[in-house]
Design an enzyme around this catalytic site. Structure first.
Site, PDB file in Angstrom:
ATOM      1  N   ARG A  50       0.844  -1.203   0.000  1.00 38.71           N
ATOM      2  CA  ARG A  50       0.000   0.000   0.000  1.00 38.71           C
ATOM      3  C   ARG A  50       0.874   1.245   0.000  1.00 38.71           C
ATOM      4  NH1 ARG A  50      -1.785   2.046   4.324  1.00 38.71           N
ATOM      5  NH2 ARG A  50      -2.417   0.135   5.375  1.00 38.71           N
ATOM      6  N   TYR A 102     -11.083  19.516 -17.040  1.00 33.96           N
ATOM      7  CA  TYR A 102     -11.597  18.168 -16.834  1.00 33.96           C
ATOM      8  C   TYR A 102     -12.737  18.236 -15.822  1.00 33.96           C
ATOM      9  CZ  TYR A 102     -12.156  13.315 -15.891  1.00 33.96           C
ATOM     10  OH  TYR A 102     -12.714  12.081 -15.751  1.00 33.96           O
ATOM     11  N   ASP A 175      -2.178  19.873 -15.408  1.00 29.79           N
ATOM     12  CA  ASP A 175      -2.724  18.627 -15.952  1.00 29.79           C
ATOM     13  C   ASP A 175      -2.249  18.521 -17.398  1.00 29.79           C
ATOM     14  OD1 ASP A 175      -4.285  16.655 -17.147  1.00 29.79           O
ATOM     15  OD2 ASP A 175      -6.094  17.161 -16.013  1.00 29.79           O
ATOM     16  N   LYS A 200      -5.027   7.549 -20.182  1.00 31.62           N
ATOM     17  CA  LYS A 200      -5.121   8.062 -21.541  1.00 31.62           C
ATOM     18  C   LYS A 200      -3.855   7.722 -22.329  1.00 31.62           C
ATOM     19  CE  LYS A 200      -8.854   9.589 -19.637  1.00 31.62           C
ATOM     20  NZ  LYS A 200      -8.982  10.926 -19.041  1.00 31.62           N
TER      21      LYS A 200
HETATM   22  C1  LIG Z   1      -9.373  11.432 -17.817  1.00 36.05           C
HETATM   23  C2  LIG Z   1      -8.837  12.712 -17.337  1.00 36.05           C
HETATM   24  C3  LIG Z   1      -8.650  12.957 -15.975  1.00 36.05           C
HETATM   25  C4  LIG Z   1      -9.069  11.967 -14.896  1.00 36.05           C
HETATM   26  O1  LIG Z   1      -8.352  10.766 -14.952  1.00 36.05           O
HETATM   27  P1  LIG Z   1      -8.977   9.322 -14.575  1.00 36.05           P
HETATM   28  O2  LIG Z   1      -7.843   8.400 -14.864  1.00 36.05           O
HETATM   29  O3  LIG Z   1     -10.191   9.098 -15.410  1.00 36.05           O
HETATM   30  O4  LIG Z   1      -9.328   9.366 -13.120  1.00 36.05           O
HETATM   31  C5  LIG Z   1      -8.120  14.178 -15.612  1.00 36.05           C
HETATM   32  N1  LIG Z   1      -7.768  15.113 -16.534  1.00 36.05           N
HETATM   33  C6  LIG Z   1      -7.921  14.903 -17.851  1.00 36.05           C
HETATM   34  C7  LIG Z   1      -7.525  15.970 -18.825  1.00 36.05           C
HETATM   35  C8  LIG Z   1      -8.465  13.698 -18.299  1.00 36.05           C
HETATM   36  O5  LIG Z   1      -8.636  13.526 -19.621  1.00 36.05           O
END
Ligand SMILES: *Cc1c(COP(=O)(O)O)cnc(C)c1O
Length: 379
Positions: A50, A102, A175, A200
């Site tokens: 963990r 997001y 991000d 992604k």
């Molecule tokens: C998908 C996404 C997230 C969140 O990520 P998860 O893996 O779905 O929790 C955050 N920011 C962007 C730009 C995203 O495309």
């Protein structure tokens, strides 16, 4: 040691060769616990999974290197990683974020920040001065941006946001899910933390949910983020970590192909009689193109949006007529996807009703163009 380029580091999973066996593929360590030696000291640096595990380590070392950070931490999802950052902001402090971002992260900010007495100001992503005006010196602890912004692909100048945040004693978190370190290394532009939804592009095969944070320095906030991961338990698990490592090895070639395809599509459909506008930072007509050219050094990515003639009905009809673009959420996989974001985000959404978001995959671009041409013939 010689500095290798990102694609070389990725292809070789960080120059991996197992010293014990000669294996060229990194192993999986599913063990949740690690024994102590005769002196009751730990044998390695691991205690319990963990907290830390050798398979997470492999991904963390590789992603820290990609972004040029001091350390990286892997989480069970992107949102687990983002909320670990948000959790470090205290009652009475203030967060600045974009109006379009997001939506899951914005949902969290709207609900939880309010409940906890944390201030929140959202700024307009089309105005590069707006971020500085949104900051409250002495109160703002975190400026959180995303670039390009999903799903209008407005480009936020990372260096400008970093300077504004630092002048006010705040930190900047970026991000970079959509740009990836292949084209944008946000720490190089002054960011303090970089986030990727590894669900992604980093994994790239739509089969792992994961998040990554990379830090410039191992400061007090980073220690708190590590404490949160360990105590909340938002770790990924060894098998998924290994799959992610496997996906990462082809990231540069996947991203380059997706960027190539997306640019071709954007150029092809700009000016199409049934398309009002094409939103893609690689187009000269895009308002963020000059900044994108500066901070996206290796392609403009695989994400673009088409604002079609008509409204929500026309947009959704076109989405359902597409055969190669699957109507599904998410992005950054090898297969192309289409999504009507306004439907998905609901009534709070600021996204235009005629906007279709495309996540362009690595298929043959001529097949993708033909598919869209046919679907757009509806009008
Ligand atoms: C998908 C996404 C997230 C969140 O990520 P998860 O893996 O779905 O929790 C955050 N920011 C962007 C730009 C995203 O495309």
């Amino acid at each position: 040691m010689k500095e290798y380029s990102i694609s070389t580091i990725l292809a070789q999973a960080g120059h991996f060769v197992d010293s014990g066996t000669g294996a060229v593929t990194p192993p999986i360590h599913p063990s949740t616990t690690f024994v102590r030696g005769d002196d009751y000291e730990l044998i390695g640096e691991y205690i319990y999974s963990r907290d830390q595990n050798p398979t997470y380590d492999q991904v963390e070392h590789l992603t820290a290197e990609l972004d040029g950070g001091a350390e990286a931490k892997l989480f069970s999802s992107g949102m687990a990683a983002i909320t670990a950052v948000f959790e470090t902001v205290n009652m009475g402090q203030h967060i600045v974020a974009p109006t379009i971002m997001y939506h899951g992260a914005q949902d969290w900010l709207r609900r939880i920040a309010k409940k906890r007495g944390i201030g929140l100001t959202l700024f307009d992503t089309t105005d590069q001065n707006a971020v500085r005006h949104a900051i409250k010196p002495g109160k703002t602890a975190l400026v959180w941006i995303e670039t390009p912004v999903n799903p209008t692909w407005d480009v936020i100048d990372i260096a400008v946001a970093a300077e504004a945040a630092h002048d006010a004693g705040a930190i900047l978190g970026v991000d970079c899910t959509v740009s990836t370190p292949i084209t944008t290394r946000a720490l190089d532009f002054g960011a303090d933390l970089v986030f990727h939804s590894a669900t992604k592009y980093l994994n790239g095969h739509s089969d792992v949910t994961a998040g990554i944070l990379v830090t410039r320095t191992t400061d007090k906030r980073w220690e708190e983020i590590k404490f949160i991961r360990k105590h909340v338990g938002g770790v990924l698990g060894a098998f998924e970590s290994w799959l992610l490592l496997r996906g990462l090895r082809t990231l540069s070639i996947r991203f380059e192909r997706a960027s190539y395809n997306a640019l071709k599509l954007a150029q092809h459909f700009e000016g199409h009689p049934n398309v009002e506008t094409v939103l893609y930072p690689g187009l000269e007509s895009h308002p963020g193109h000059m900044i994108a050219k500066r901070q996206m050094s290796n392609g403009f990515g695989g994400m673009l949006s088409l604002c079609v003639k008509g409204g929500a009905t026309e947009a959704k009809t076109i989405a359902t007529r597409l055969k190669l673009f699957a109507s599904a959420t998410s992005l950054g996989g090898v297969e192309s996807l289409v999504e009507h974001r306004a439907s998905v985000e609901g009534p709070m959404s600021q996204v235009p009703p005629n906007l279709l978001r495309l996540s362009v995959g690595i298929e043959d671009v001529n097949d993708l163009i033909a598919d869209l041409e046919l679907a757009l013939e509806i009008h």
